[in-house]
Design a protein around this motif. Structure first.
Motif, PDB file in Angstrom:
ATOM      1  N   SER A  11       0.817  -1.218   0.000  1.00  0.00           N
ATOM      2  CA  SER A  11       0.000   0.000   0.000  1.00  0.00           C
ATOM      3  C   SER A  11       0.849   1.267   0.000  1.00  0.00           C
ATOM      4  O   SER A  11       0.471   2.271  -0.600  1.00  0.00           O
ATOM      5  N   TRP A  12       2.010   1.216   0.645  1.00  0.00           N
ATOM      6  CA  TRP A  12       2.862   2.407   0.703  1.00  0.00           C
ATOM      7  C   TRP A  12       3.465   2.760  -0.647  1.00  0.00           C
ATOM      8  O   TRP A  12       3.884   3.889  -0.877  1.00  0.00           O
ATOM      9  N   GLU A  13       3.503   1.815  -1.575  1.00  0.00           N
ATOM     10  CA  GLU A  13       4.086   2.074  -2.889  1.00  0.00           C
ATOM     11  C   GLU A  13       3.220   2.987  -3.763  1.00  0.00           C
ATOM     12  O   GLU A  13       3.679   3.450  -4.802  1.00  0.00           O
ATOM     13  N   SER A  14       2.010   3.246  -3.338  1.00  0.00           N
ATOM     14  CA  SER A  14       1.153   4.168  -4.090  1.00  0.00           C
ATOM     15  C   SER A  14       1.026   5.519  -3.387  1.00  0.00           C
ATOM     16  O   SER A  14       0.301   6.393  -3.866  1.00  0.00           O
ATOM     17  N   LEU A  19       6.383   7.875  -3.894  1.00  0.00           N
ATOM     18  CA  LEU A  19       6.618   8.016  -5.333  1.00  0.00           C
ATOM     19  C   LEU A  19       7.535   9.210  -5.632  1.00  0.00           C
ATOM     20  O   LEU A  19       8.441   9.116  -6.468  1.00  0.00           O
ATOM     21  N   LEU A  20       7.294  10.339  -4.956  1.00  0.00           N
ATOM     22  CA  LEU A  20       8.151  11.514  -5.145  1.00  0.00           C
ATOM     23  C   LEU A  20       9.582  11.226  -4.718  1.00  0.00           C
ATOM     24  O   LEU A  20      10.535  11.603  -5.412  1.00  0.00           O
ATOM     25  N   THR A  21       9.750  10.570  -3.586  1.00  0.00           N
ATOM     26  CA  THR A  21      11.084  10.258  -3.088  1.00  0.00           C
ATOM     27  C   THR A  21      11.842   9.350  -4.049  1.00  0.00           C
ATOM     28  O   THR A  21      13.015   9.592  -4.354  1.00  0.00           O
ATOM     29  N   GLN A  22      11.177   8.330  -4.538  1.00  0.00           N
ATOM     30  CA  GLN A  22      11.818   7.398  -5.462  1.00  0.00           C
ATOM     31  C   GLN A  22      12.182   8.089  -6.778  1.00  0.00           C
ATOM     32  O   GLN A  22      13.273   7.902  -7.318  1.00  0.00           O
ATOM     33  N   THR A  23      11.275   8.905  -7.287  1.00  0.00           N
ATOM     34  CA  THR A  23      11.525   9.614  -8.541  1.00  0.00           C
ATOM     35  C   THR A  23      12.621  10.655  -8.359  1.00  0.00           C
ATOM     36  O   THR A  23      13.484  10.814  -9.228  1.00  0.00           O
ATOM     37  N   ALA A  27      16.070  10.994 -10.403  1.00  0.00           N
ATOM     38  CA  ALA A  27      16.443  12.251 -11.060  1.00  0.00           C
ATOM     39  C   ALA A  27      17.815  12.723 -10.582  1.00  0.00           C
ATOM     40  O   ALA A  27      18.656  13.157 -11.385  1.00  0.00           O
ATOM     41  N   GLN A  28      18.045  12.643  -9.293  1.00  0.00           N
ATOM     42  CA  GLN A  28      19.325  13.077  -8.733  1.00  0.00           C
ATOM     43  C   GLN A  28      20.473  12.241  -9.294  1.00  0.00           C
ATOM     44  O   GLN A  28      21.537  12.765  -9.619  1.00  0.00           O
ATOM     45  N   ARG A  29      20.268  10.948  -9.430  1.00  0.00           N
ATOM     46  CA  ARG A  29      21.303  10.074 -10.002  1.00  0.00           C
ATOM     47  C   ARG A  29      21.576  10.427 -11.451  1.00  0.00           C
ATOM     48  O   ARG A  29      22.730  10.549 -11.869  1.00  0.00           O
ATOM     49  N   LEU A  30      20.516  10.615 -12.234  1.00  0.00           N
ATOM     50  CA  LEU A  30      20.687  10.966 -13.647  1.00  0.00           C
ATOM     51  C   LEU A  30      21.484  12.263 -13.812  1.00  0.00           C
ATOM     52  O   LEU A  30      22.437  12.327 -14.580  1.00  0.00           O
ATOM     53  N   VAL A  31      21.068  13.288 -13.086  1.00  0.00           N
ATOM     54  CA  VAL A  31      21.727  14.594 -13.197  1.00  0.00           C
ATOM     55  C   VAL A  31      23.146  14.524 -12.642  1.00  0.00           C
ATOM     56  O   VAL A  31      24.083  15.046 -13.247  1.00  0.00           O
TER      57      VAL A  31
END
Length: 154
Positions: A11-14, A19-23, A27-31
């Motif tokens: 349930s916590w995965e939604s 979701l913001l933290t994971q994304t 994003a931080q890794r990509l940049v």
């Protein structure tokens, strides 16, 4: 430990916060990887972009404009100055402080970083249409603005 592929998501995965933290981590890794390949860090990009947009400034003013804490500002400016991407010059109105300005080499580095950053945005937002990208950006800006006003965000 990975969860089995056939199990239902927890349930916590939604939750939006999860979701913001994971994304954000993705994003931080990509940049970070893209900037690292250009011998740069996020602070470097922010300083160079701020100088280009708003012009020369003292380190204190530059810190306020870029949102970089003064304790990190000195090291970041030193790194950029060592690479001749910015220049320090005495402030004519107050010789105790320096004015930081962007060099031609700094502008070239900024263009490289902007190109890499655009590629990261495209990779991060690949599954979204242009309209969805715009809407997501608007919603994230609205959330951040709200929390900044409430004193919850930098």
């Amino acid at each position: 430990m990975e969860k089995p592929a056939d199990s239902a998501p927890a349930s916590w995965e939604s939750l939006p916060s999860w979701l913001l933290t994971q994304t954000a981590g993705h994003a931080q890794r990509l940049v970070g990887d893209a900037f690292s390949a250009a011998q740069a860090r996020g602070y470097h990009y922010r300083l160079l972009a701020t100088l280009e947009e708003l012009g020369p400034a003292s380190q204190a003013t530059l810190g306020r404009r870029s949102g970089i804490h003064l304790s990190d500002m000195v090291a970041a400016v030193n790194e950029l100055a060592d690479r001749k991407l910015v220049e320090r010059a005495p402030d004519p109105s107050d010789r105790r402080r320096n004015i930081i300005s962007l060099t031609a080499a700094g502008r070239q580095q900024l263009r490289r970083l902007e190109k890499r950053l655009a590629e990261c945005q495209d990779e991060l937002l690949a599954p979204l249409s242009p309209g969805e990208r715009q809407r997501l950006t608007e919603l994230l800006a609205k959330l951040l603005d709200h929390h900044r006003r409430a004193g919850d965000a930098p």
